[in-house]
Design a protein around this motif. Structure first.
Motif, PDB file in Angstrom:
ATOM      1  N   THR A 137       2.034   4.263  -4.679  1.00 44.65           N
ATOM      2  CA  THR A 137       0.749   4.536  -5.320  1.00 44.65           C
ATOM      3  C   THR A 137       0.704   4.001  -6.745  1.00 44.65           C
ATOM      4  OG1 THR A 137       1.574   6.720  -5.991  1.00 44.65           O
ATOM      5  CG2 THR A 137       0.336   6.586  -3.915  1.00 44.65           C
TER       6      THR A 137
ATOM      7  N   LYS B 232      -6.835  12.655   8.202  1.00 43.55           N
ATOM      8  CA  LYS B 232      -7.910  12.436   7.246  1.00 43.55           C
ATOM      9  C   LYS B 232      -8.482  13.764   6.722  1.00 43.55           C
ATOM     10  CE  LYS B 232     -12.274   9.943   6.604  1.00 43.55           C
ATOM     11  NZ  LYS B 232     -11.844   9.346   5.336  1.00 43.55           N
TER      12      LYS B 232
ATOM     13  N   SER C  80       2.266   9.402   0.824  1.00 43.51           N
ATOM     14  CA  SER C  80       0.932   8.814   0.847  1.00 43.51           C
ATOM     15  C   SER C  80       0.671   7.965   2.079  1.00 43.51           C
ATOM     16  CB  SER C  80       0.716   7.953  -0.404  1.00 43.51           C
ATOM     17  OG  SER C  80       1.685   6.916  -0.461  1.00 43.51           O
ATOM     18  N   VAL C  81       1.653   7.881   2.987  1.00 41.74           N
ATOM     19  CA  VAL C  81       1.528   7.026   4.170  1.00 41.74           C
ATOM     20  C   VAL C  81       2.031   7.774   5.400  1.00 41.74           C
ATOM     21  CG1 VAL C  81       2.301   4.899   5.281  1.00 41.74           C
ATOM     22  CG2 VAL C  81       1.785   4.898   2.834  1.00 41.74           C
TER      23      VAL C  81
ATOM     24  N   PHE D 268       0.808  -1.217   0.000  1.00 49.36           N
ATOM     25  CA  PHE D 268       0.000   0.000   0.000  1.00 49.36           C
ATOM     26  C   PHE D 268       0.849   1.278   0.000  1.00 49.36           C
ATOM     27  CE2 PHE D 268       0.361  -1.550   4.392  1.00 49.36           C
ATOM     28  CZ  PHE D 268       0.902  -0.456   5.039  1.00 49.36           C
ATOM     29  N   TYR D 269       2.176   1.162   0.112  1.00 46.79           N
ATOM     30  CA  TYR D 269       3.024   2.348   0.086  1.00 46.79           C
ATOM     31  C   TYR D 269       3.120   2.973  -1.314  1.00 46.79           C
ATOM     32  CZ  TYR D 269       4.952   2.363   4.848  1.00 46.79           C
ATOM     33  OH  TYR D 269       5.108   2.472   6.206  1.00 46.79           O
TER      34      TYR D 269
ATOM     35  N   ALA E 118      -3.211  -1.083   8.729  1.00 44.62           N
ATOM     36  CA  ALA E 118      -3.265   0.219   8.081  1.00 44.62           C
ATOM     37  C   ALA E 118      -4.709   0.670   7.933  1.00 44.62           C
ATOM     38  CB  ALA E 118      -2.593   0.156   6.702  1.00 44.62           C
ATOM     39  N   ILE E 119      -4.892   1.984   7.896  1.00 45.42           N
ATOM     40  CA  ILE E 119      -6.204   2.574   7.682  1.00 45.42           C
ATOM     41  C   ILE E 119      -6.190   3.288   6.344  1.00 45.42           C
ATOM     42  CG2 ILE E 119      -7.896   4.253   8.538  1.00 45.42           C
ATOM     43  CD1 ILE E 119      -6.672   3.860  11.320  1.00 45.42           C
ATOM     44  N   ASN E 120      -7.145   2.952   5.490  1.00 42.09           N
ATOM     45  CA  ASN E 120      -7.292   3.634   4.213  1.00 42.09           C
ATOM     46  C   ASN E 120      -8.097   4.910   4.446  1.00 42.09           C
ATOM     47  OD1 ASN E 120      -7.786   4.542   1.638  1.00 42.09           O
ATOM     48  ND2 ASN E 120      -8.454   2.563   0.828  1.00 42.09           N
ATOM     49  N   LEU E 121      -7.420   6.055   4.466  1.00 44.70           N
ATOM     50  CA  LEU E 121      -8.082   7.308   4.804  1.00 44.70           C
ATOM     51  C   LEU E 121      -8.962   7.838   3.676  1.00 44.70           C
ATOM     52  CD1 LEU E 121      -5.229   9.100   6.770  1.00 44.70           C
ATOM     53  CD2 LEU E 121      -7.201   7.868   7.670  1.00 44.70           C
ATOM     54  N   ALA E 122      -8.913   7.176   2.517  1.00 37.80           N
ATOM     55  CA  ALA E 122      -9.827   7.556   1.437  1.00 37.80           C
ATOM     56  C   ALA E 122     -11.219   6.980   1.670  1.00 37.80           C
ATOM     57  CB  ALA E 122      -9.285   7.081   0.093  1.00 37.80           C
ATOM     58  N   MET E 123     -11.308   6.029   2.593  1.00 42.99           N
ATOM     59  CA  MET E 123     -12.585   5.390   2.916  1.00 42.99           C
ATOM     60  C   MET E 123     -13.173   6.022   4.175  1.00 42.99           C
ATOM     61  SD  MET E 123     -12.834   3.120   0.525  1.00 42.99           S
ATOM     62  CE  MET E 123     -14.069   1.962   1.130  1.00 42.99           C
TER      63      MET E 123
END
Length: 272
Positions: free
Chosen positions: A121, A270, A239-240, A118-119, A146-151
């Motif tokens: 892109t 976020k 991105s992380v 996920f690092y 990890a938390i997907n901050l786009a969600m």
């Protein structure tokens, strides 16, 4: 087909290496030589550069122990780092050249620890595919939370309940420029008490790294009546955002100060 040349890293490549890391498809600041070399006395560096003609197309952060090369024991992750313009065919050719170089130089074992998926892109799976074709096998797999901050952000009801109670307390979150309070009053004594262990980085090492990477390494602490009770050391990348260290005192544990800090930092990140 152009010839691929593999060269072992030496100090004369310092600027070229760092310039490449700054533009690479799947790099983070951990691969910058200033970060890699803070503990250079602990490892025999065996980093490699791969050239296509005169153009640098990939680098491998690595260290050597006897007839074994690791990428990299001193870093959270390693792997082959390459240009954003490289295609699958060149990735395959660069891996062929890398493995051939290792064999010619008496390396019998090669441990490859890639950057978490996920690092980058732009993706990073080509390497796995071509290494498997060459006979690589998975020795072990580690879990990354990890938390997907786009969600949409979901926090358990129990944690939210405690979070709202903590918000009523007069706790203060501070972004600190110095690390001494967290390291000496929270992190080191807590690790020693609970696990008879020390942080991977010494205070002096992390202070030096923070001076070199001030926009990337950040320290957030929680205070109760001017006394530090919890803290988190963050590595903020493109991105992380990675929590490198997190710890709390016994008082902070009673107040759930670390949960309070984590939730606030997640919400603030976020909102960006």
């Amino acid at each position: 087909m152009k010839k691929y040349i593999v060269k072992q890293y030496e100090s004369s490549y310092f600027e070229q290496w760092n310039a490449f890391i700054g533009k690479a498809k799947n790099a983070t600041f951990l691969f910058h030589r200033d970060f890699m070399e803070y503990h250079e006395e602990r490892f025999q560096d065996y980093s490699l550069l791969i050239f296509e003609g005169a153009a640098l197309i990939a680098v491998l952060p690595a260290n050597r122990v006897g007839n074994t090369v690791y990428s990299h024991q001193g870093l959270t992750y390693g792997g082959l780092v390459y240009s954003s313009k490289i295609n699958g065919e060149k990735v395959a050719s660069s891996i062929d050249s890398l493995l051939s170089f290792l064999k010619q130089n008496g390396i019998q074992f090669f441990y490859f620890k890639p950057i978490p998926s996920f690092y980058p892109t732009g993706g990073n799976k080509e390497i796995d595919f071509f290494l498997l074709k060459k006979g690589a096998f998975l020795e072990r797999k580690e879990m990354n939370m990890a938390i997907n901050l786009a969600m949409p952000l979901t926090i358990s009801k129990s944690k939210l309940k405690h979070f709202r109670k903590i918000e009523e307390l007069d706790l203060e979150i501070v972004e600190e420029q110095q690390l001494e309070s967290f390291w000496q009053l929270v992190l080191e004594p807590r690790l020693f008490e609970k696990y008879d262990a020390k942080p991977v980085h010494t205070l002096e090492e992390m202070t030096k790294l923070k001076e070199i990477f001030p926009a990337t390494i950040k320290q957030f602490s929680v205070y109760d009546n001017n006394a530090i009770i919890a803290g988190i050391t963050l590595f903020e990348m493109d991105s992380v955002v990675k929590s490198q260290y997190g710890a709390t005192t016994k008082k902070g544990e009673e107040l759930r100060a670390l949960d309070f800090l984590f939730i606030n930092l997640i919400k603030n990140t976020k909102r960006r």
